[in-house]
Design a protein around this motif. Structure first.
Motif, PDB file in Angstrom:
ATOM      1  N   ASN A 213       0.828  -1.198   0.000  1.00  0.00           N
ATOM      2  CA  ASN A 213       0.000   0.000   0.000  1.00  0.00           C
ATOM      3  C   ASN A 213       0.869   1.257   0.000  1.00  0.00           C
ATOM      4  O   ASN A 213       2.102   1.187  -0.011  1.00  0.00           O
ATOM      5  CB  ASN A 213      -0.967  -0.013   1.194  1.00  0.00           C
ATOM      6  CG  ASN A 213      -0.247  -0.200   2.518  1.00  0.00           C
ATOM      7  OD1 ASN A 213       0.823   0.365   2.747  1.00  0.00           O
ATOM      8  ND2 ASN A 213      -0.826  -1.000   3.403  1.00  0.00           N
ATOM      9  N   CYS A 214       0.231   2.431   0.029  1.00  0.00           N
ATOM     10  CA  CYS A 214       0.982   3.685  -0.033  1.00  0.00           C
ATOM     11  C   CYS A 214       1.846   3.894   1.203  1.00  0.00           C
ATOM     12  O   CYS A 214       2.922   4.495   1.122  1.00  0.00           O
ATOM     13  CB  CYS A 214       0.032   4.866  -0.224  1.00  0.00           C
ATOM     14  SG  CYS A 214      -0.442   5.158  -1.946  1.00  0.00           S
ATOM     15  N   GLY A 215       1.385   3.408   2.368  1.00  0.00           N
ATOM     16  CA  GLY A 215       2.218   3.506   3.561  1.00  0.00           C
ATOM     17  C   GLY A 215       3.522   2.758   3.386  1.00  0.00           C
ATOM     18  O   GLY A 215       4.593   3.229   3.783  1.00  0.00           O
ATOM     19  N   GLY A 216       3.450   1.581   2.780  1.00  0.00           N
ATOM     20  CA  GLY A 216       4.662   0.818   2.519  1.00  0.00           C
ATOM     21  C   GLY A 216       5.511   1.446   1.435  1.00  0.00           C
ATOM     22  O   GLY A 216       6.739   1.479   1.526  1.00  0.00           O
ATOM     23  N   ALA A 217       4.865   1.955   0.393  1.00  0.00           N
ATOM     24  CA  ALA A 217       5.614   2.557  -0.712  1.00  0.00           C
ATOM     25  C   ALA A 217       6.324   3.836  -0.294  1.00  0.00           C
ATOM     26  O   ALA A 217       7.416   4.136  -0.795  1.00  0.00           O
ATOM     27  CB  ALA A 217       4.668   2.839  -1.876  1.00  0.00           C
TER      28      ALA A 217
END
Length: 255
Positions: A213-217
């Protein structure tokens, strides 16, 4: 008279066993052809949706990036005795969505003759462009200020999340020192790192997808929270796209 003799044997049809064997072989061949067709069609749908998914994510970044790069543009007068030396508005602002809520972003810059806002509305002479972007109903939407009404127009569909980190300069050397989701001083922002999470239009997976997800990216999530698993009945493809955009109009020739 003469009598005909020696006539050939009478013609015989297929036996029931022979007919059942032939039908079984025909059904097996038909099943094999059908399986190949269904598999090829599924592969084509997967590849087609994956291509559209990449196009969706990249286009969303292009839309946001083009606007972000214009933030803070000021229309330098041709008259050599003019006194305008900088953009008078706030180049960029945003709202950091709490938890899984998408972020919003607003950019401002000086319009020039022929310019339009993000909705395509023509601007008045010497107007300041203000484009406000948000995510709503899986659509990247924008509200321009030229028509003086709040009427967000859909720009890109199948976008599920938008997260933004802002690069700030804390020592006035026009170089980014750190990234933050909520700058205390928007005048310190010199770049924006944008993540969009796009999804396929169709349910093409054989099983729910587990994706970054964007948090990981963006590196803001860890401990397993950087990955998301789709719902049990959700067979869509998903992918995150990240790009960093410099606010070119914030940088002067002399630090």
């Amino acid at each position: 008279g003469h009598r005909l003799t020696g006539a050939g044997p009478a013609q015989a049809g297929l036996t029931l066993v022979e007919m059942m064997v032939a039908m079984t072989l025909g059904l097996l061949i038909l099943l094999a052809v059908s399986s190949i067709y269904i598999g090829s069609r599924q592969t084509f749908r997967m590849q087609d949706d994956n291509a559209r998914l990449q196009e969706t994510g990249r286009f969303a970044l292009e839309v946001l990036g083009r606007s972000i790069r214009q933030a803070g543009f000021w229309n330098m007068p041709i008259n050599p005795v003019a006194t305008a030396t900088a953009f008078v508005g706030t180049p960029i602002t945003g709202v950091n969505g709490a938890g899984a809520v998408p972020d919003t972003i607003t950019v401002q810059y000086d319009g020039v003759a022929g310019d339009r806002d993000c909705e395509g509305n023509a601007l008045a002479a010497n107007a300041v462009v203000q484009d406000a972007y948000r995510l709503n109903n899986s659509e990247l939407q924008c509200d321009g200020n030229a028509d003086a009404t709040v009427d967000h127009q859909a720009l890109v569909s199948d976008i599920e999340d938008v997260q933004i980190l802002y690069g700030i300069d804390i020592n006035n050397d026009q170089s980014v020192d750190q990234y933050t989701a909520a700058p205390a001083n928007w005048n310190q922002v010199f770049s924006a790192r944008v993540c969009v999470q796009a999804r396929s239009a169709n349910h093409v997976n054989n099983a729910p997808q587990r994706f970054l997800n964007c948090g990981g990216a963006l590196g803001t999530a860890s401990g397993g929270a950087e990955f998301t698993t789709a719902g049990a009945n959700d067979r869509r493809l998903r992918r995150t796209f990240v790009a960093t955009f410099n606010l070119r109009n914030r940088v002067s020739n002399v630090p």
